[in-house]
Design a protein around this motif. Structure first.
Motif, mmCIF file in Angstrom:
data_model
loop_
_atom_site.group_PDB
_atom_site.id
_atom_site.type_symbol
_atom_site.label_atom_id
_atom_site.label_comp_id
_atom_site.label_asym_id
_atom_site.label_seq_id
_atom_site.Cartn_x
_atom_site.Cartn_y
_atom_site.Cartn_z
ATOM 1 N N ASP A 7 0.834 -1.210 0.000
ATOM 2 C CA ASP A 7 0.000 0.000 0.000
ATOM 3 C C ASP A 7 0.867 1.258 0.000
ATOM 4 O O ASP A 7 0.609 2.199 -0.755
ATOM 5 C CB ASP A 7 -0.920 0.023 1.221
ATOM 6 N N ARG A 10 2.619 1.686 -3.368
ATOM 7 C CA ARG A 10 1.691 2.171 -4.403
ATOM 8 C C ARG A 10 1.414 3.662 -4.241
ATOM 9 O O ARG A 10 1.431 4.420 -5.211
ATOM 10 C CB ARG A 10 0.375 1.395 -4.353
ATOM 11 N N ILE A 11 1.163 4.093 -3.023
ATOM 12 C CA ILE A 11 0.885 5.513 -2.773
ATOM 13 C C ILE A 11 2.080 6.374 -3.158
ATOM 14 O O ILE A 11 1.926 7.415 -3.802
ATOM 15 C CB ILE A 11 0.490 5.719 -1.295
ATOM 16 N N HIS A 13 4.483 5.579 -5.297
ATOM 17 C CA HIS A 13 4.611 5.517 -6.761
ATOM 18 C C HIS A 13 3.602 6.437 -7.435
ATOM 19 O O HIS A 13 3.946 7.223 -8.328
ATOM 20 C CB HIS A 13 4.417 4.083 -7.248
ATOM 21 N N ASP A 14 2.342 6.356 -6.992
ATOM 22 C CA ASP A 14 1.286 7.156 -7.612
ATOM 23 C C ASP A 14 1.446 8.651 -7.357
ATOM 24 O O ASP A 14 0.916 9.469 -8.110
ATOM 25 C CB ASP A 14 -0.094 6.709 -7.109
ATOM 26 N N SER A 15 2.180 9.006 -6.311
ATOM 27 C CA SER A 15 2.360 10.426 -5.991
ATOM 28 C C SER A 15 3.274 11.129 -6.986
ATOM 29 O O SER A 15 3.218 12.342 -7.132
ATOM 30 C CB SER A 15 2.942 10.587 -4.586
ATOM 31 N N GLY A 16 4.135 10.348 -7.643
ATOM 32 C CA GLY A 16 5.086 10.942 -8.580
ATOM 33 C C GLY A 16 6.342 11.465 -7.908
ATOM 34 O O GLY A 16 7.269 11.911 -8.580
ATOM 35 N N ARG A 18 9.868 11.345 -6.477
ATOM 36 C CA ARG A 18 10.960 10.444 -6.825
ATOM 37 C C ARG A 18 12.016 10.343 -5.731
ATOM 38 O O ARG A 18 12.770 9.388 -5.682
ATOM 39 C CB ARG A 18 11.595 10.876 -8.133
#
Length: 82
Positions: A7, A10-11, A13-16, A18
């Protein structure tokens, strides 16, 4: 016990974002976050140790609030929910 690794990954990664640090926290006085190797033996051992350490009894907290969760507050405090 819940494995939050996927979880959180994923959060992030999805936030962008880096580069940085993911801050994971718990809201509430009877929950806690801890880091432990998520493997079958420990999934059995940790809850058993909590159960043996904090048997349900008439805690002072319960005398005041009548909510039946005095043991939960003690468990979260010892796990250091901060």
């Amino acid at each position: 016990m819940h494995d939050l690794t996927a979880d959180v990954a994923r959060i992030v990664h999805d936030s962008g974002v880096r580069t940085g640090t993911a801050h994971v926290f718990n809201v509430g006085s009877t929950g806690a976050l801890g880091a432990i190797e998520y493997e079958p033996g420990l999934l059995e051992d940790l809850p058993a140790s909590w159960t043996n350490s904090f048997r349900r009894r008439d805690y002072g907290h319960e005398q005041a609030w009548h909510d039946g969760n005095g043991h939960s507050h003690l468990q979260a405090t010892l796990l250091d929910r901060h």
